[in-house]
Structures are given as C-alpha cells and as structure tokens.
Design a protein around this motif. Structure first.
Motif, PDB file in Angstrom:
ATOM      1  N   PRO A 186       0.788  -1.190   0.194  1.00 54.81           N
ATOM      2  CA  PRO A 186      -0.001  -0.083  -0.198  1.00 54.81           C
ATOM      3  C   PRO A 186       0.925   1.462   0.107  1.00 54.81           C
ATOM      4  CG  PRO A 186      -0.859  -1.443   1.516  1.00 54.81           C
ATOM      5  CD  PRO A 186       0.395  -1.965   0.843  1.00 54.81           C
ATOM      6  N   ARG A 187       1.850   1.294   0.620  1.00 51.89           N
ATOM      7  CA  ARG A 187       2.721   2.584   0.864  1.00 51.89           C
ATOM      8  C   ARG A 187       3.575   2.615  -0.500  1.00 51.89           C
ATOM      9  NH1 ARG A 187       4.175   4.483   5.630  1.00 51.89           N
ATOM     10  NH2 ARG A 187       6.609   4.534   5.088  1.00 51.89           N
ATOM     11  N   SER A 188       3.380   1.840  -1.404  1.00 53.58           N
ATOM     12  CA  SER A 188       4.415   2.153  -2.812  1.00 53.58           C
ATOM     13  C   SER A 188       3.773   3.233  -3.560  1.00 53.58           C
ATOM     14  CB  SER A 188       4.260   0.783  -3.518  1.00 53.58           C
ATOM     15  OG  SER A 188       2.897   0.464  -3.769  1.00 53.58           O
ATOM     16  N   ILE A 189       2.477   3.640  -3.523  1.00 54.39           N
ATOM     17  CA  ILE A 189       1.872   4.887  -4.017  1.00 54.39           C
ATOM     18  C   ILE A 189       1.477   5.674  -2.874  1.00 54.39           C
ATOM     19  CG2 ILE A 189       0.087   5.299  -5.661  1.00 54.39           C
ATOM     20  CD1 ILE A 189       0.632   2.545  -7.050  1.00 54.39           C
ATOM     21  N   ARG A 190       1.877   6.871  -3.193  1.00 57.84           N
ATOM     22  CA  ARG A 190       1.487   7.841  -2.109  1.00 57.84           C
ATOM     23  C   ARG A 190       1.679   9.305  -2.505  1.00 57.84           C
ATOM     24  NH1 ARG A 190       6.062   6.614   2.487  1.00 57.84           N
ATOM     25  NH2 ARG A 190       7.329   5.263   1.284  1.00 57.84           N
ATOM     26  N   PHE A 191       0.751  10.124  -2.224  1.00 56.82           N
ATOM     27  CA  PHE A 191       0.643  11.669  -2.678  1.00 56.82           C
ATOM     28  C   PHE A 191       0.483  12.535  -1.890  1.00 56.82           C
ATOM     29  CE2 PHE A 191       0.421   9.042  -6.725  1.00 56.82           C
ATOM     30  CZ  PHE A 191       1.291   9.489  -7.499  1.00 56.82           C
ATOM     31  N   PRO A 192       0.963  13.689  -1.665  1.00 53.07           N
ATOM     32  CA  PRO A 192       0.403  14.922  -0.994  1.00 53.07           C
ATOM     33  C   PRO A 192      -0.253  15.876  -2.035  1.00 53.07           C
ATOM     34  CG  PRO A 192       2.855  14.929  -1.229  1.00 53.07           C
ATOM     35  CD  PRO A 192       2.498  13.785  -1.834  1.00 53.07           C
ATOM     36  N   ILE A 193      -0.968  16.797  -1.478  1.00 45.00           N
ATOM     37  CA  ILE A 193      -1.538  17.917  -2.393  1.00 45.00           C
ATOM     38  C   ILE A 193      -1.171  18.964  -1.558  1.00 45.00           C
ATOM     39  CG2 ILE A 193      -3.270  19.193  -3.163  1.00 45.00           C
ATOM     40  CD1 ILE A 193      -4.882  16.545  -4.042  1.00 45.00           C
ATOM     41  N   ALA A 194      -0.764  20.063  -2.394  1.00 48.45           N
ATOM     42  CA  ALA A 194      -0.179  21.564  -1.560  1.00 48.45           C
ATOM     43  C   ALA A 194      -0.820  22.628  -2.640  1.00 48.45           C
ATOM     44  CB  ALA A 194       1.238  21.577  -1.458  1.00 48.45           C
ATOM     45  N   LYS A 195      -0.799  23.827  -1.772  1.00 48.93           N
ATOM     46  CA  LYS A 195      -1.236  24.961  -2.761  1.00 48.93           C
ATOM     47  C   LYS A 195       0.084  26.051  -2.565  1.00 48.93           C
ATOM     48  CE  LYS A 195      -3.608  27.122   1.335  1.00 48.93           C
ATOM     49  NZ  LYS A 195      -4.962  27.543   1.786  1.00 48.93           N
ATOM     50  N   LEU A 196      -0.127  26.769  -3.384  1.00 44.50           N
ATOM     51  CA  LEU A 196       1.277  28.073  -3.367  1.00 44.50           C
ATOM     52  C   LEU A 196       0.524  29.485  -2.704  1.00 44.50           C
ATOM     53  CD1 LEU A 196       3.957  28.548  -4.123  1.00 44.50           C
ATOM     54  CD2 LEU A 196       3.598  29.205  -6.223  1.00 44.50           C
ATOM     55  N   VAL A 197       0.900  29.710  -1.699  1.00 43.28           N
ATOM     56  CA  VAL A 197       0.356  30.745  -1.051  1.00 43.28           C
ATOM     57  C   VAL A 197       1.409  32.120  -1.152  1.00 43.28           C
ATOM     58  CG1 VAL A 197      -0.296  31.879   1.208  1.00 43.28           C
ATOM     59  CG2 VAL A 197      -0.912  29.568   0.726  1.00 43.28           C
ATOM     60  N   ALA A 198       0.728  33.175  -1.558  1.00 45.74           N
ATOM     61  CA  ALA A 198       1.862  34.466  -1.866  1.00 45.74           C
ATOM     62  C   ALA A 198       2.208  34.921  -0.754  1.00 45.74           C
ATOM     63  CB  ALA A 198       0.738  35.411  -2.503  1.00 45.74           C
ATOM     64  N   GLY A 199       3.475  35.182  -0.577  1.00 45.77           N
ATOM     65  CA  GLY A 199       4.189  35.917   0.536  1.00 45.77           C
ATOM     66  C   GLY A 199       3.645  37.091   0.865  1.00 45.77           C
ATOM     67  N   SER A 200       3.835  37.539   2.080  1.00 44.30           N
ATOM     68  CA  SER A 200       3.549  39.201   2.486  1.00 44.30           C
ATOM     69  C   SER A 200       4.855  39.565   3.201  1.00 44.30           C
ATOM     70  CB  SER A 200       2.345  38.993   3.357  1.00 44.30           C
ATOM     71  OG  SER A 200       2.420  38.486   4.343  1.00 44.30           O
ATOM     72  N   ASN A 201       4.699  40.971   3.111  1.00 40.63           N
ATOM     73  CA  ASN A 201       5.849  41.754   3.864  1.00 40.63           C
ATOM     74  C   ASN A 201       7.298  41.395   3.227  1.00 40.63           C
ATOM     75  OD1 ASN A 201       3.998  43.163   5.217  1.00 40.63           O
ATOM     76  ND2 ASN A 201       3.919  41.585   6.839  1.00 40.63           N
ATOM     77  N   GLY A 202       7.439  41.065   2.006  1.00 35.63           N
ATOM     78  CA  GLY A 202       8.613  40.714   1.512  1.00 35.63           C
ATOM     79  C   GLY A 202       9.201  39.129   1.438  1.00 35.63           C
ATOM     80  N   ASP A 203       8.314  38.171   1.944  1.00 38.97           N
ATOM     81  CA  ASP A 203       8.371  37.123   2.460  1.00 38.97           C
ATOM     82  C   ASP A 203       8.168  36.362   0.835  1.00 38.97           C
ATOM     83  OD1 ASP A 203       9.368  37.038   4.929  1.00 38.97           O
ATOM     84  OD2 ASP A 203       7.053  36.793   5.733  1.00 38.97           O
ATOM     85  N   PRO A 204       8.814  35.221   0.611  1.00 36.49           N
ATOM     86  CA  PRO A 204       8.484  34.643  -0.693  1.00 36.49           C
ATOM     87  C   PRO A 204       7.239  33.816  -0.467  1.00 36.49           C
ATOM     88  CG  PRO A 204      10.177  33.390   0.513  1.00 36.49           C
ATOM     89  CD  PRO A 204       9.929  34.544   1.505  1.00 36.49           C
ATOM     90  N   ASN A 205       6.589  33.275  -1.780  1.00 34.33           N
ATOM     91  CA  ASN A 205       5.463  32.473  -1.788  1.00 34.33           C
ATOM     92  C   ASN A 205       5.974  31.163  -1.226  1.00 34.33           C
ATOM     93  OD1 ASN A 205       4.400  34.372  -3.694  1.00 34.33           O
ATOM     94  ND2 ASN A 205       4.288  33.362  -5.205  1.00 34.33           N
ATOM     95  N   GLN A 206       5.113  30.475  -0.653  1.00 33.54           N
ATOM     96  CA  GLN A 206       5.373  29.198   0.009  1.00 33.54           C
ATOM     97  C   GLN A 206       4.228  28.097  -0.298  1.00 33.54           C
ATOM     98  OE1 GLN A 206       7.926  28.576   1.924  1.00 33.54           O
ATOM     99  NE2 GLN A 206       8.563  30.381   2.459  1.00 33.54           N
ATOM    100  N   TRP A 207       4.689  26.793  -0.512  1.00 34.76           N
ATOM    101  CA  TRP A 207       4.013  25.711  -0.441  1.00 34.76           C
ATOM    102  C   TRP A 207       3.093  25.512   0.784  1.00 34.76           C
ATOM    103  CZ3 TRP A 207       2.476  24.589  -5.245  1.00 34.76           C
ATOM    104  CH2 TRP A 207       3.304  24.814  -6.396  1.00 34.76           C
TER     105      TRP A 207
END
Length: 219
Positions: free
Chosen positions: A51-72
C-alpha cells in the motif's frame, strides 16, 4: 505484477498525472506506461500488496507578504501531529490501458487551518515505487488551478540536476528523488519551521544544528 524481476529491472517507465478532480476527496488520474507507449498493467495489484508504494500529497502555493517569498502549504496532514504528510488514498483503480485513478482520504476542502483556495496554483506530486517490486522509481508532479485557467504563479527554485552536480543520484525517504515533490511536504510548518525546504537545505549546507528536525540532528 506477474512479470519477473529481471524484466522489470530493465523497464523504462513513464508515469504522468494527467488530471485532478476535486469533489470532496480529490481523485487523480495517472498514466503509467513504458517509454515506448505500452500500458503497464497490474499496478493496482502492486498497490494492494504494498500500500505504501503509491502515495501523494497535495499542496497550494500561497503568496508571501511583507517581502516574504511564496510558500507551498500542504493540505494532506498527519493524523496525530497535524504536520504535512502524504495520503495513501482510499482506493486505487485500474480504469484500463495503463490508466489508474487514486482517490484520496483527505477532503482538502475541510482541512482544519488550511483553507481551500481553488484560484491558487496547486500541486499534486508523489511516488510510485516499492522495494517489493523491481519497478523503476517515478515521482510524477502536476501543477494546476482547480478553478481553471493558467497558473497565476509557480515556485521552482532548485532542480535535482543542480543538486546532483555535487551529489550523486540523490534520493531520500526511500524513493523520493525530485525536489518538486519534496517541497509539497517540506513547508514552513514542518518540524517547527526547521523542516521548511529553504531553511533546512541552507542549514545543512552551512553545517548547522537543528533542535527539532530528526530529533535535533547536527551537521
């Protein structure tokens, strides 16, 4: 799943995520073929036996604020710690001709503390690889916008080709070898921030110490 290991060892595999449907738990469609376009059958049996041979996460890309970079920011989370993690799926179905569908356990529209924002860039990435079967490791990656349209932004800072200019055949956690996959879980809220990809990699290369990551490992 019935082929001999010496045959599987020589097989060049191309795994591609071809689409994602989000209606409660997401469903991803995966094409699993040989390099010359022949469908590879029996991957559902591999998943059933390992079962562990196939596994996936899902993420979104959130815009940074106050000069911080975008982050997953990862939707799929560990049940106990609440930290970013992969999803093994609730079902994995062969739909024919080397095409498979994985239905997630996680309903990404109802994750506590991680609001679903369908207009942002999203990424599903993962691994199809098992020590029980001699299949070539694959880390398919797919970026898209659930609401439709072109990607408003993306974030690809480093590549494995760059890493492997100094390292050789770099891989982690068993069979994870593509940095675009790594960043889906290595977010700013992993290991109290020490697991964030940028912080972690710079800290390691500066021969630094950690207090939380890997129980306070020192480099």
């Amino acid at each position: 799943s019935t082929a001999p290991n010496d045959f599987l060892d020589d097989l060049d595999v191309v795994a591609q995520i071809t689409g994602v449907t989000i209606a409660s738990p997401p469903v991803i469609t995966i094409s699993y073929m040989t390099e010359d376009g022949r469908p590879i059958l029996g991957l559902d049996t591999v998943k059933e036996q390992a079962p562990r041979s196939i596994r996936f996460p899902i993420a979104k890309l959130v815009a940074g604020s106050n000069g911080d970079p975008n982050q997953w920011v990862c939707y799929t989370r560990d049940d106990e710690s609440g930290e970013p993690n992969y999803d093994l799926g609730s079902s994995f179905v062969d739909v024919g001709d080397g095409v498979y569908q994985l239905t997630f356990n996680t309903d990404i529209a109802t994750v506590p503390g991680v609001p679903y924002e369908p207009t942002l860039t999203h990424r599903v990435a993962g691994q199809i690889a098992s020590r029980e079967f001699s299949l070539e490791w694959t880390n398919p990656v797919y970026d898209w916008v659930p609401a439709g349209g072109a990607l408003p932004a993306t974030r690809n800072i480093a590549t494995m080709a760059s890493c492997n200019e100094c390292h050789e055949d770099m891989h982690f956690h068993g069979r994870r070898f593509k940095v675009e996959y790594c960043v889906t879980c290595h977010n700013p809220d992993l290991a109290d921030g020490e697991g964030d990809m940028a912080y972690m990699i710079h800290r390691i290369h500066a021969a630094g110490d950690f207090t939380v990551l890997d129980d306070g490992i020192s480099y």
